[in-house]
Design a protein around this motif. Structure first.
Motif, mmCIF file in Angstrom:
data_model
loop_
_atom_site.group_PDB
_atom_site.id
_atom_site.type_symbol
_atom_site.label_atom_id
_atom_site.label_comp_id
_atom_site.label_asym_id
_atom_site.label_seq_id
_atom_site.Cartn_x
_atom_site.Cartn_y
_atom_site.Cartn_z
ATOM 1 N N TYR A 38 0.946 -1.309 -0.016
ATOM 2 C CA TYR A 38 -0.102 -0.075 -0.120
ATOM 3 C C TYR A 38 0.923 1.172 0.082
ATOM 4 O O TYR A 38 1.957 1.091 0.610
ATOM 5 C CB TYR A 38 -0.860 0.185 1.126
ATOM 6 N N ASP A 39 0.336 2.278 -0.644
ATOM 7 C CA ASP A 39 1.025 3.725 -0.562
ATOM 8 C C ASP A 39 0.358 4.297 0.487
ATOM 9 O O ASP A 39 -0.630 4.439 0.712
ATOM 10 C CB ASP A 39 0.761 4.108 -2.022
ATOM 11 N N TYR A 40 1.337 5.358 1.293
ATOM 12 C CA TYR A 40 0.997 6.330 2.301
ATOM 13 C C TYR A 40 1.562 7.400 1.813
ATOM 14 O O TYR A 40 2.843 7.656 1.191
ATOM 15 C CB TYR A 40 1.462 5.639 3.475
ATOM 16 N N SER A 41 1.083 8.582 2.425
ATOM 17 C CA SER A 41 1.679 9.933 2.148
ATOM 18 C C SER A 41 1.856 10.743 3.576
ATOM 19 O O SER A 41 0.949 11.081 4.233
ATOM 20 C CB SER A 41 0.798 10.848 1.349
ATOM 21 N N CYS A 42 3.145 10.832 3.944
ATOM 22 C CA CYS A 42 3.540 11.457 5.388
ATOM 23 C C CYS A 42 3.394 12.995 4.871
ATOM 24 O O CYS A 42 4.082 13.314 4.120
ATOM 25 C CB CYS A 42 4.724 11.076 5.542
ATOM 26 N N PRO A 43 2.760 13.817 5.826
ATOM 27 C CA PRO A 43 2.784 15.209 5.427
ATOM 28 C C PRO A 43 4.237 15.931 5.550
ATOM 29 O O PRO A 43 4.463 16.985 4.948
ATOM 30 C CB PRO A 43 1.770 15.889 6.562
ATOM 31 N N VAL A 44 5.157 15.372 6.194
ATOM 32 C CA VAL A 44 6.208 16.052 6.505
ATOM 33 C C VAL A 44 7.450 15.231 5.294
ATOM 34 O O VAL A 44 8.068 15.951 4.982
ATOM 35 C CB VAL A 44 6.871 15.740 7.781
ATOM 36 N N GLY A 85 6.913 12.829 2.812
ATOM 37 C CA GLY A 85 6.600 12.316 1.431
ATOM 38 C C GLY A 85 6.018 11.181 1.262
ATOM 39 O O GLY A 85 5.536 10.638 2.363
ATOM 40 N N GLU A 86 5.863 10.393 0.371
ATOM 41 C CA GLU A 86 5.449 9.177 -0.054
ATOM 42 C C GLU A 86 6.071 8.213 0.389
ATOM 43 O O GLU A 86 7.497 8.025 -0.088
ATOM 44 C CB GLU A 86 5.049 9.059 -1.345
ATOM 45 N N PHE A 87 5.503 7.045 0.752
ATOM 46 C CA PHE A 87 6.338 5.755 1.043
ATOM 47 C C PHE A 87 5.431 4.453 0.787
ATOM 48 O O PHE A 87 4.194 4.703 0.680
ATOM 49 C CB PHE A 87 6.968 5.700 2.250
ATOM 50 N N PRO A 95 8.417 5.662 8.012
ATOM 51 C CA PRO A 95 9.684 5.174 8.473
ATOM 52 C C PRO A 95 10.705 6.097 8.940
ATOM 53 O O PRO A 95 11.619 5.883 9.349
ATOM 54 C CB PRO A 95 10.117 4.561 7.205
ATOM 55 N N GLU A 96 10.532 7.423 8.566
ATOM 56 C CA GLU A 96 11.564 8.553 8.944
ATOM 57 C C GLU A 96 11.259 9.346 10.006
ATOM 58 O O GLU A 96 12.170 9.220 11.091
ATOM 59 C CB GLU A 96 11.809 9.553 7.746
ATOM 60 N N CYS A 97 9.875 9.815 10.143
ATOM 61 C CA CYS A 97 9.726 10.603 11.315
ATOM 62 C C CYS A 97 8.709 9.743 12.537
ATOM 63 O O CYS A 97 8.669 10.300 13.598
ATOM 64 C CB CYS A 97 8.898 11.811 10.972
ATOM 65 N N GLY A 98 8.271 8.845 11.907
ATOM 66 C CA GLY A 98 7.368 7.917 12.941
ATOM 67 C C GLY A 98 5.939 8.675 13.106
ATOM 68 O O GLY A 98 5.257 7.727 13.669
ATOM 69 N N GLY A 99 5.446 9.580 12.496
ATOM 70 C CA GLY A 99 4.136 10.191 12.375
ATOM 71 C C GLY A 99 3.451 9.270 11.649
ATOM 72 O O GLY A 99 3.592 8.484 10.916
ATOM 73 N N ASP A 100 1.992 9.549 11.843
ATOM 74 C CA ASP A 100 1.116 8.646 11.339
ATOM 75 C C ASP A 100 0.610 9.346 9.882
ATOM 76 O O ASP A 100 0.646 10.563 9.700
ATOM 77 C CB ASP A 100 -0.416 8.601 11.960
ATOM 78 N N ALA A 101 0.721 8.425 9.061
ATOM 79 C CA ALA A 101 0.548 8.721 7.497
ATOM 80 C C ALA A 101 -0.666 8.154 6.695
ATOM 81 O O ALA A 101 -0.755 6.686 7.000
ATOM 82 C CB ALA A 101 1.677 8.621 6.570
ATOM 83 N N PRO A 102 -1.493 8.943 6.307
ATOM 84 C CA PRO A 102 -2.868 8.133 5.818
ATOM 85 C C PRO A 102 -2.494 7.495 4.535
ATOM 86 O O PRO A 102 -1.632 7.888 3.798
ATOM 87 C CB PRO A 102 -3.873 9.393 5.460
ATOM 88 N N ARG A 103 -3.367 6.523 4.190
ATOM 89 C CA ARG A 103 -3.250 5.829 2.823
ATOM 90 C C ARG A 103 -3.596 6.962 1.860
ATOM 91 O O ARG A 103 -4.680 7.319 1.725
ATOM 92 C CB ARG A 103 -3.716 4.528 2.978
#
Length: 110
Positions: free
Chosen positions: A4-10, A12-14, A30-38
């Motif tokens: 699945y693809d996710y987008s972290c606001p800080v 970017g995408e992963f 994986p970088e900042c540990g914050g919740d990222a929506p799908r």
């Protein structure tokens, strides 16, 4: 498991490989540990994985209720390939009574 693809606001995408049951849940970046929506960037990549990767993921997903056997074939005491039942010590008389070969009769029902 699909990818699945996710987008972290800080950051970017992963992409993250997750079970189908967790498709709605946000993922930890994986970088900042914050919740990222799908995000829906494309269809989940179910068929894009090689058979070796699929086998490795299936091995990782195996549960404790499904232990890995160290020998091939059926499980213990399957009955179909054990060569039949071993004869016990119980012998039946002509009138239906039981007797035990090479045993002490006073120790039958302890």
């Amino acid at each position: 498991m699909p990818l699945y693809d996710y987008s972290c606001p800080v950051c970017g995408e992963f992409s993250v490989m997750r079970p189908l049951a967790a498709w709605r849940d946000p993922a930890a970046c994986p970088e900042c540990g914050g919740d990222a929506p799908r995000i829906i960037g494309g269809a989940p990549a179910l068929g894009a994985l090689s058979s070796a990767v699929n086998r490795a993921h299936a091995m990782n997903e195996r549960n404790a209720h499904e232990p890995r056997s160290s020998r091939g074939g059926h499980g213990m005491n399957c009955g179909c390939c054990g060569g039949g039942k071993l004869p016990g010590k119980t012998r039946k008389t002509a009138d239906g009574g039981k007797t035990f070969a090479n045993s002490r009769p006073w120790m039958i029902s302890h």
